[in-house]
Design an enzyme around this catalytic site. Sequence first.
Site, PDB file in Angstrom:
ATOM      1  N   SER A   1       3.080  -1.883  -3.597  1.00  0.00           N
ATOM      2  CA  SER A   1       3.870  -1.297  -2.511  1.00  0.00           C
ATOM      3  C   SER A   1       5.293  -1.827  -2.642  1.00  0.00           C
ATOM      4  O   SER A   1       5.532  -2.836  -3.315  1.00  0.00           O
ATOM      5  CB  SER A   1       3.282  -1.755  -1.164  1.00  0.00           C
ATOM      6  OG  SER A   1       4.169  -1.520  -0.097  1.00  0.00           O
TER       7      SER A   1
ATOM      8  N   TYR B   1      -0.394  -8.193   4.672  1.00  0.00           N
ATOM      9  CA  TYR B   1      -0.146  -7.116   3.705  1.00  0.00           C
ATOM     10  C   TYR B   1       0.885  -7.547   2.661  1.00  0.00           C
ATOM     11  O   TYR B   1       0.709  -7.337   1.460  1.00  0.00           O
ATOM     12  CB  TYR B   1       0.332  -5.886   4.476  1.00  0.00           C
ATOM     13  CG  TYR B   1       0.420  -4.603   3.689  1.00  0.00           C
ATOM     14  CD1 TYR B   1      -0.671  -3.746   3.591  1.00  0.00           C
ATOM     15  CD2 TYR B   1       1.606  -4.218   3.071  1.00  0.00           C
ATOM     16  CE1 TYR B   1      -0.584  -2.554   2.888  1.00  0.00           C
ATOM     17  CE2 TYR B   1       1.707  -3.033   2.364  1.00  0.00           C
ATOM     18  CZ  TYR B   1       0.616  -2.200   2.279  1.00  0.00           C
ATOM     19  OH  TYR B   1       0.701  -1.014   1.582  1.00  0.00           O
TER      20      TYR B   1
HETATM   21  P1  NAD Z   1      -5.712   5.480   3.175  1.00  0.00           P
HETATM   22  O1  NAD Z   1      -6.042   4.818   4.464  1.00  0.00           O
HETATM   23  O2  NAD Z   1      -5.452   6.941   3.169  1.00  0.00           O
HETATM   24  O3  NAD Z   1      -6.845   5.175   2.090  1.00  0.00           O
HETATM   25  C1  NAD Z   1      -7.312   3.869   1.861  1.00  0.00           C
HETATM   26  C2  NAD Z   1      -8.763   3.948   1.445  1.00  0.00           C
HETATM   27  O4  NAD Z   1      -9.224   2.608   1.190  1.00  0.00           O
HETATM   28  C3  NAD Z   1      -9.665   4.553   2.524  1.00  0.00           C
HETATM   29  O5  NAD Z   1     -10.411   5.622   2.012  1.00  0.00           O
HETATM   30  C4  NAD Z   1     -10.532   3.385   2.940  1.00  0.00           C
HETATM   31  O6  NAD Z   1     -11.854   3.770   3.340  1.00  0.00           O
HETATM   32  C5  NAD Z   1     -10.540   2.533   1.678  1.00  0.00           C
HETATM   33  N1  NAD Z   1     -10.917   1.165   1.984  1.00  0.00           N
HETATM   34  C6  NAD Z   1     -10.314   0.321   2.856  1.00  0.00           C
HETATM   35  N2  NAD Z   1     -10.997  -0.821   2.942  1.00  0.00           N
HETATM   36  C7  NAD Z   1     -12.061  -0.707   2.100  1.00  0.00           C
HETATM   37  C8  NAD Z   1     -13.151  -1.549   1.752  1.00  0.00           C
HETATM   38  N3  NAD Z   1     -13.337  -2.741   2.349  1.00  0.00           N
HETATM   39  N4  NAD Z   1     -14.028  -1.125   0.848  1.00  0.00           N
HETATM   40  C9  NAD Z   1     -13.902   0.104   0.273  1.00  0.00           C
HETATM   41  N5  NAD Z   1     -12.904   0.947   0.579  1.00  0.00           N
HETATM   42  C10 NAD Z   1     -11.998   0.550   1.472  1.00  0.00           C
HETATM   43  O7  NAD Z   1      -4.469   4.654   2.598  1.00  0.00           O
HETATM   44  P2  NAD Z   1      -3.373   4.993   1.479  1.00  0.00           P
HETATM   45  O8  NAD Z   1      -2.090   5.118   2.178  1.00  0.00           O
HETATM   46  O9  NAD Z   1      -3.826   6.044   0.549  1.00  0.00           O
HETATM   47  O10 NAD Z   1      -3.327   3.574   0.752  1.00  0.00           O
HETATM   48  C11 NAD Z   1      -3.846   3.355  -0.534  1.00  0.00           C
HETATM   49  C12 NAD Z   1      -3.129   2.161  -1.146  1.00  0.00           C
HETATM   50  O11 NAD Z   1      -1.745   2.469  -1.242  1.00  0.00           O
HETATM   51  C13 NAD Z   1      -3.237   0.870  -0.331  1.00  0.00           C
HETATM   52  O12 NAD Z   1      -3.429  -0.228  -1.200  1.00  0.00           O
HETATM   53  C14 NAD Z   1      -1.886   0.791   0.331  1.00  0.00           C
HETATM   54  O13 NAD Z   1      -1.528  -0.529   0.616  1.00  0.00           O
HETATM   55  C15 NAD Z   1      -1.002   1.402  -0.736  1.00  0.00           C
HETATM   56  N6  NAD Z   1       0.268   1.899  -0.225  1.00  0.00           N
HETATM   57  C16 NAD Z   1       0.301   2.858   0.738  1.00  0.00           C
HETATM   58  C17 NAD Z   1       1.531   3.286   1.201  1.00  0.00           C
HETATM   59  C18 NAD Z   1       1.646   4.335   2.279  1.00  0.00           C
HETATM   60  O14 NAD Z   1       2.738   4.466   2.826  1.00  0.00           O
HETATM   61  N7  NAD Z   1       0.613   5.086   2.584  1.00  0.00           N
HETATM   62  C19 NAD Z   1       2.709   2.752   0.679  1.00  0.00           C
HETATM   63  C20 NAD Z   1       2.630   1.783  -0.304  1.00  0.00           C
HETATM   64  C21 NAD Z   1       1.393   1.373  -0.755  1.00  0.00           C
END
Ligand code: NAD
Length: 255
Positions: A137, A150
């Site tokens: 991120s 985080y």
């Molecule tokens: P999201 O909430 O859409 O998806 C995250 C997924 O992770 C979900 O399906 C959830 O069920 C799964 N998950 C969480 N805890 C879990 C566990 N204990 N076991 C198995 N699965 C688990 O989120 P996203 O935005 O797609 O995020 C995905 C990654 O991208 C994360 O690592 C997040 O930190 C990173 N990220 C997101 C953003 C953003 O703005 N959305 C920005 C930078 C980085």
Amino acid sequence: MTPHSVTLDLGGRTALVTGAASGIGRACALRLAAAGAAVRAVDRDRAGLDALAGAHPAVEPVPLDLTDLDAAERAAAGADVLVNNAGFQVVRPLEEFPPDAFHALLTVMLEAPFRLIRGALPHMYARGWGRIVNVSSVHGLRASAYKSAYVCAKHGLEGLSKVAALEGAPHGVTSNCVCPAYVRTPLVEKQIADQAAAHGIPEERVVTDVMLADSALKRLIEPEEVAEAVAYLCAPQASAITGSSLPLDGGWTAH
Ligand code: NAD
């Protein structure tokens, strides 16, 4: 959907994507499946996994809670491509941050990636080829208030990724991070209320006043944009890119 811009052939390869039921992970799973990989889609959300599997025949749902670290390590055996993506967010000032939540976040977002890499490397080393892409991120490169767990997890993931790059290089294994700013996913939608409370502003001002405040580009990023960067890092042309972090941050880290 965004058209693919990377030519990628992962025929005969197995890819494991964590957090594949939603958001960025779902986009990555579909992108790698479109490239010909057999995709192991890991998530604790069974309904989301079933929906994903219905969208592409090469996707195998692997229902798993990544807090089960031994199971996570076992699931990674045999993967040629590993995308460490699963995560969640907790927004609280440090003095109010629940210790249990801090521990849980570090377990899923740092310790599980370590165990998945540990589980995947023997096969990658045996084949002399592997791709590890860690969905970090902008918070792997910069801090924000109220996101202690985080920011710690993502800074740790950046370090883990670099160590994997150094150890993997003699074996044809690359390890990199992608570092998005705010992406249009449920993770972002779910934190709007908490951000409003922590910053003391109305919910309707969170996207403009908090999420896009440090981004020169004033829009949310799409999951498919992140998936395309992941695809590039898996391509032969990216074999010299390792130990790197690719910001998709709309200029945030240009500050
Ligand atoms: P999201 O909430 O859409 O998806 C995250 C997924 O992770 C979900 O399906 C959830 O069920 C799964 N998950 C969480 N805890 C879990 C566990 N204990 N076991 C198995 N699965 C688990 O989120 P996203 O935005 O797609 O995020 C995905 C990654 O991208 C994360 O690592 C997040 O930190 C990173 N990220 C997101 C953003 C953003 O703005 N959305 C920005 C930078 C980085």
